[in-house]
Design an enzyme around this catalytic site. Structure first.
Site, PDB file in Angstrom:
ATOM      1  CG  ASP A  38       2.990 -29.170  16.870  1.00 49.63           C
ATOM      2  OD1 ASP A  38       3.010 -28.161  16.131  1.00 49.63           O
ATOM      3  OD2 ASP A  38       1.998 -29.915  16.987  1.00 49.63           O
ATOM      4  CB  ILE A  88     -24.966  -5.604  11.267  1.00 51.06           C
ATOM      5  CG1 ILE A  88     -23.549  -5.052  11.294  1.00 51.06           C
ATOM      6  CG2 ILE A  88     -25.508  -5.568   9.848  1.00 51.06           C
ATOM      7  CD1 ILE A  88     -22.562  -5.817  10.433  1.00 51.06           C
ATOM      8  CD  GLU A 131     -17.289  -9.716   5.915  1.00 48.39           C
ATOM      9  OE1 GLU A 131     -16.649 -10.074   6.918  1.00 48.39           O
ATOM     10  OE2 GLU A 131     -17.095  -8.643   5.304  1.00 48.39           O
ATOM     11  CE  LYS A 133     -25.324 -12.292  12.130  1.00 49.82           C
ATOM     12  NZ  LYS A 133     -25.114 -13.250  13.247  1.00 49.82           N
TER      13      LYS A 133
END
Length: 753
Positions: A38, A88, A131, A133
């Site tokens: 980092d 959907i 897959e 949701k």
């Protein structure tokens, strides 16, 4: 001197740094294989920042330095989706009843969906992908020539908010694409907060005295609505792609080819992805997703099933709201068996005593659960829950743990039914004060209005964002104020001095932790602003039983100020009518449970009945011009009049007078027919909101209320309009059955002129 000539030109070095930083972002967020520390990343980042500041002529809005956030916006611009962003359709995992059902199949709706695919494509084997949701916020990212052009919310499916500046702060979102890329690529996906990051953020907020978020999805949605990208940059947002929108490039014949494109260009995508070619394969893949999703580290609530072939998707087509080639299968909450070791009783802000199950820790839906709500004593008795029982627990909505049922076969022979009153020894577990159960209610309550437990929760409610928005006063600060004897009621906050707050110990005597001057100043300033908040916010802040946001708005519409609410003839009339209705039923000569003793008694009761009926009718005529909504119905009226007649209510009015705080209504229009419609054009109109709109539902609710409307949660014959966005099927259907007008946002704009 030679070193100076070896240094690259500023433009070249800036491009090198941008490319390198984007590569390290992909290694860290996409591949989970960082090459540098980092500190090394920060060194490169600071070098780029310095060069860009020195050479503004090479400015690029997709530079990695933009991830820290730019200047605040005044409002979001609207952007029209290149391809409609449809939702959907859901299919649900069915829950078995207690009685065995012959032929019951939990996946029946999913099976029906697959059979429709078979029928419409004319063959038995249909290849699909499965897959998780993701429980996040849907967004669209548009890349042109490999650079992020803009990002937008779903909105109504056609138009959404341009949230590009906010999305640029999300390090998982590539600002420039890797490898070879199409000239136009629109990806759809979800922005979300990982579970651990969400928990850490909430812990930090609580420690700082800020209100905590209920769940990751709400936190994500609220973050994306922020107009200050710098604030967004400080929130732990992530992104995963799952769909394709507009596209101009080589043909993508299948979903797998689309996934390969995402991987090649460095866009993080949803995973795991299962492929199934038969119904049996599909059911197996869905069950495996249900198991594996708990290890993903972010919220999921189902599995998305899509037809693999894009040619077949085109053949199947779309309905007006959703594709026919995809479905979201919603899982039932995961259930686990564990031991109920004890029951503790918590005291809420209104004095309600709530029993909580102390459990043997068990891993459910991705987290370890050791406590679960039992709601109330009646619920415990209905489920026959006893100490020492083996119980089934689940997370309601995948968030709140709850006890579902008892496994009675494993019960100890000597176990006894639970009595809340016996369990607490007849006294409030917080203050030792008296407890009582009101007639007609299932909950026990502590009747001491200065109970410390109630003071803590009331201060938290009083300070919450939807109430008076006193920044800096969260649960930790409320606890400290009560424990240190500085506050017994929320109004005591206004007597606090900056020095007292600054020296407030949020820790223990052994390990003190000072609140500090900066935080104290924030609280004092927020308290000053609170004095000017409108009446409905004050009513909600007081935590009066049954008075939520909607009731507060309706009460403010009916009354000009707080004193008017406290002595309201309108509410008293509503309460009186309710009492007269009860009396009329009792004295009715047709009362079968208490029939008249003789003809004389019958005549006397008929007279009483008729007199009460006349009073009720007269009262209804008096109230008619006010067009009262159910939010100011009998229950609210009785609760409000009882509160202001109580010692606690009298204390509020006296204390407010002492503090010279006089909250006034911001939506006062008691008689809609006489209202000034120029400032409140929707006065007297009741709206129901459904579907996905161009703004968040809470924002739309506030907007409608600012125009004088009443916003209800359910459709009834009294509803004037249903404001519908994309989706919202059930409310839309009910409105059509009842003849209620369904309008869109364009219609609303026309309605407002």
């Amino acid at each position: 001197m030679d070193d100076l000539f070896d240094q690259p030109a500023p433009e070249t070095r800036i491009l090198e740094l941008r490319t390198e930083l984007e590569r390290h972002n992909r290694l860290y967020y996409l591949d989970a294989a960082p090459e540098i520390s980092d500190a090394e990343y920060d060194k490169l980042f600071r070098e780029l920042e310095a060069l860009e500041a020195k050479h503004p002529e090479f400015d690029d809005e997709n530079s990695p330095t933009r991830r820290v956030g730019g200047a605040p916006l005044e409002s979001f611009q609207q952007v029209r989706h290149l391809v409609p962003m449809l939702s959907i359709d859901d299919v649900f995992e069915l829950k078995p009843t207690d009685e065995p059902q012959e032929g019951f199949v939990a996946e029946a709706e999913l099976i029906d969906f697959y059979k429709r695919l078979q029928k419409n494509l004319g063959r038995e084997h249909v290849a699909v992908t499965v897959e998780p949701k993701i429980d996040g916020v849907a967004v669209s990212l548009v890349y042109r020539d490999g650079k992020l052009a803009y990002a937008a919310t779903r909105g109504d499916g056609t138009t959404g908010d341009d949230i590009t500046n906010n999305v640029r702060t999300i390090r998982a979102v590539p600002l420039t694409l890797a490898g070879s890329f199409p000239s136009l690529l629109e990806v759809r996906g979800e922005i979300f907060m990982p579970n651990e990051a969400f928990a850490a953020m909430n812990a930090e907020r609580d420690e700082a005295g800020l209100p905590t978020f209920v769940n990751p999805r709400n936190a994500t949605a609220g973050t994306l609505k922020q107009l200050d990208p710098k604030m967004v940059a400080n929130r732990p947002l992530a992104f995963l792609a799952h769909g394709l929108g507009a596209y101009d490039g080589p043909e993508l014949a299948t979903e797998q080819e689309f996934h390969a494109l995402l991987d090649a260009t460095g866009i993080p995508r949803n995973h795991p992805i299962k492929t199934a070619e038969t119904l049996e394969n599909l059911l197996d893949a869905v069950r495996r997703i249900d198991t594996e999703r708990h290890d993903l580290g972010y919220g999921t609530d189902g599995a998305v099933v899509k037809v693999l072939s894009r040619a077949e998707r085109e053949k199947l087509g779309y309905t007006s709201r959703a594709p026919r080639w995809a479905a979201a299968y919603k899982f039932l909450p995961e259930q686990k068996e564990t031991l109920l070791k004890d029951i503790t009783v918590q005291v809420g802000r209104t004095g309600v005593l709530t029993p909580v199950a102390e459990l043997e820790p068990v891993f459910v839906s991705g987290t370890t659960v050791s406590r679960a709500t039992l709601h109330n004593e009646e619920e415990i008795q209905r489920k026959d829950i006893r100490l020492g029982d083996t119980v089934i627990v689940e997370k309601a909505g995948e968030i709140i743990p709850a006890v579902v049922r008892v496994i009675t076969e494993k019960r100890s022979p000597g176990s006894k039914p639970f009595s809340l009153l016996d369990h607490i020894g007849g006294k409030c577990p917080s203050c030792g004060g008296p407890v009582a159960k009101e007639e007609g209610f299932v909950a026990w309550r502590c009747s001491n209005f200065e109970c410390p437990a109630q003071a803590r929760s009331k201060i938290k409610q009083f300070s919450s964002r939807k109430a008076l928005d006193i920044e800096g006063v969260g649960e930790t600060v409320a606890d400290a104020l009560v424990n240190r004897g500085l506050c017994r009621t929320p109004l005591d906050l206004f007597a606090l001095e900056a020095e007292q707050l600054a020296n407030l110990n949020l820790g223990t005597d052994e390990e003190p932790r000072r609140f500090g001057e900066k935080n104290a100043t924030k609280v004092i300033e927020a308290l000053e602003r609170a004095k000017e908040k409108p009446l409905d916010r004050w009513l909600y802040a007081m935590g009066i039983r049954q008075v939520g946001e909607s009731a507060s708005k309706e009460l403010a519409r009916l009354h000009p100020d707080l004193v008017a609410v406290a002595s309201s003839p309108i509410l008293q009339k509503v309460a009186d009518i309710s009492r007269w209705e009860s009396e009329r039923k009792i004295v009715s000569p047709k009362n079968k449970e208490l029939p008249p003793a003789d003809d004389e008694d019958k005549q006397a009761r008929q007279k009483q009945h008729d007199e009460l009926k006349a009073r009720i009718d007269e009262g209804a005529r008096e109230l008619a011009p006010y067009r009262l909504s159910p939010d100011a119905g009998t229950v609210v009226a009785e609760s409000v009049t009882s509160f202001f007649a109580s010692e606690a209510g009298k204390h509020v009015i006296e204390k407010m007078e002492e503090l010279a705080i006089h909250p006034a209504s911001g939506n006062y229009a008691p008689k809609p027919a006489e209202a000034d419609l120029s400032s409140l054009p929707l006065t007297g109109k009741t709206f129901v909101i459904t579907g996905t709109l161009s703004m968040d539902r809470d924002e739309m609710k506030s907007y409608l209320e600012s125009k004088g409307a009443k916003v209800s949660g359910s459709v009834s014959a009294k509803t004037d309009y249903v404001l519908a966005g994309e989706g919202g099927g059930s409310k839309r259907d009910k409105a059509e059955k009842l003849g209620v007008k369904v309008i869109g946002e364009e219609d609303l704009a026309a309605l407002l002129g």
